[in-house]
Enzyme design. Sequence first.
Site, PDB file in Angstrom:
ATOM      1  N   HIS A 169      23.557  32.004  -9.142  1.00  0.00           N
ATOM      2  CA  HIS A 169      22.943  31.272  -8.016  1.00  0.00           C
ATOM      3  C   HIS A 169      22.158  30.059  -8.555  1.00  0.00           C
ATOM      4  CE1 HIS A 169      20.262  30.598  -4.621  1.00  0.00           C
ATOM      5  NE2 HIS A 169      20.601  31.706  -3.993  1.00  0.00           N
ATOM      6  N   GLU A 273      26.338  27.372  -6.117  1.00  0.00           N
ATOM      7  CA  GLU A 273      26.411  28.726  -6.677  1.00  0.00           C
ATOM      8  C   GLU A 273      27.859  29.133  -6.938  1.00  0.00           C
ATOM      9  OE1 GLU A 273      24.173  31.211  -3.947  1.00  0.00           O
ATOM     10  OE2 GLU A 273      23.009  29.475  -3.340  1.00  0.00           O
TER      11      GLU A 273
HETATM   12  C1  BG6 Z   1      21.497  31.549  -0.762  1.00  0.00           C
HETATM   13  C2  BG6 Z   1      21.822  32.144   0.586  1.00  0.00           C
HETATM   14  O1  BG6 Z   1      22.521  31.882  -1.646  1.00  0.00           O
HETATM   15  O2  BG6 Z   1      20.277  32.119  -1.247  1.00  0.00           O
HETATM   16  C3  BG6 Z   1      20.678  31.847   1.528  1.00  0.00           C
HETATM   17  O3  BG6 Z   1      23.051  31.611   1.073  1.00  0.00           O
HETATM   18  C4  BG6 Z   1      19.375  32.381   0.961  1.00  0.00           C
HETATM   19  O4  BG6 Z   1      20.953  32.419   2.808  1.00  0.00           O
HETATM   20  C5  BG6 Z   1      19.171  31.813  -0.444  1.00  0.00           C
HETATM   21  O5  BG6 Z   1      18.308  31.996   1.808  1.00  0.00           O
HETATM   22  C6  BG6 Z   1      17.911  32.357  -1.132  1.00  0.00           C
HETATM   23  O6  BG6 Z   1      17.935  33.749  -1.174  1.00  0.00           O
HETATM   24  P1  BG6 Z   1      16.712  34.567  -1.753  1.00  0.00           P
HETATM   25  O7  BG6 Z   1      17.023  36.020  -1.552  1.00  0.00           O
HETATM   26  O8  BG6 Z   1      16.607  34.219  -3.221  1.00  0.00           O
HETATM   27  O9  BG6 Z   1      15.499  34.106  -0.994  1.00  0.00           O
END
Ligand code: BG6
Length: 300
Positions: A169, A273
């Site tokens: 990510h 990502e």
């Molecule tokens: C992204 C998602 O990959 O990650 C989003 O598509 C999400 O919907 C974002 O808000 C952050 O996620 P997290 O769990 O790290 O707050």
Amino acid sequence: MNIDALNGKYGIAGAARFFHGKGDLEMLELTTPKGSCELALHGAHVTAYTPADEEPVIWMSQHSEYADGKPIRGGIPVCFPWFGVHETDASLPSHGYVRLSSWRVESVTRESADRIAATLSTESHVSTRSMWPHEFGAQLSVTLGDSLSVALSVTNTGEASYAITEALHTYFAVSDIRFVTLEGLEGASYLDKLLETDEPFVQRGSVQFTAETDRPYLDTDATCIIDDPGKQRKIRIEKSGSLTTVVWNPWIAKARRMDDLGDDEWTGMLCVETANALSNAVTIEPGETHTMATTISVEH
Ligand code: BG6
């Protein structure tokens, strides 16, 4: 293992050094003449990549938490065994649980004067089985050379096949999200998580950013390029073993709702990502290993 023991066993003078970072987390810094990167053992989480003579490529929140059981905001969170909100139980951790606890060091290897690699590992155990009833061994390998490569390998160590979703990510540092474009997804289908529809859209031209964006692009193995005129650079994101690319920026209102991201920090980041999500879930048979990797480099 404490820091001295880690340095004694895996440290390499001038090239690989373990240290205590923010929140006292154990960190590994890799350095070559071509650049440097940092990796937290917590979550096998890359927190920095800076090629020689360049600005940092990876974005980190100034408001991130650094603690056992908490995700780090920024860097390259490893999302597994599910991506996003759990399909049937929203009380389970967002993006799976391997980003929330410490991984083990398997190896640190200087492959040449300009290239060094490190591998961390984790596996299923009693507390993961209550969240996901499957057996796995996972390895995260980071190779620093002319570029930074990050590979997540998952082996099914159980006796039944299962499906996973996953992501590297990655948060990229940009001058100002409102003036960058993302190339490579032209013609790809995507879902818009901000709309109440499961109907896919087709990407016309490069992606530009004018509002909150949260889109899984499906069935795409394309290389993406972040064109950032403000920093006078392009970031190239190549990938393998991945058919989903998620593009995310929280913009103003969502950034305000997030405790670990400053109100104005959204302008300096863009998540692109490398993933397998939704209909691109991957089935792994017993004894098989699936590897998903991304390679990040800078060009001018
Ligand atoms: C992204 C998602 O990959 O990650 C989003 O598509 C999400 O919907 C974002 O808000 C952050 O996620 P997290 O769990 O790290 O707050």
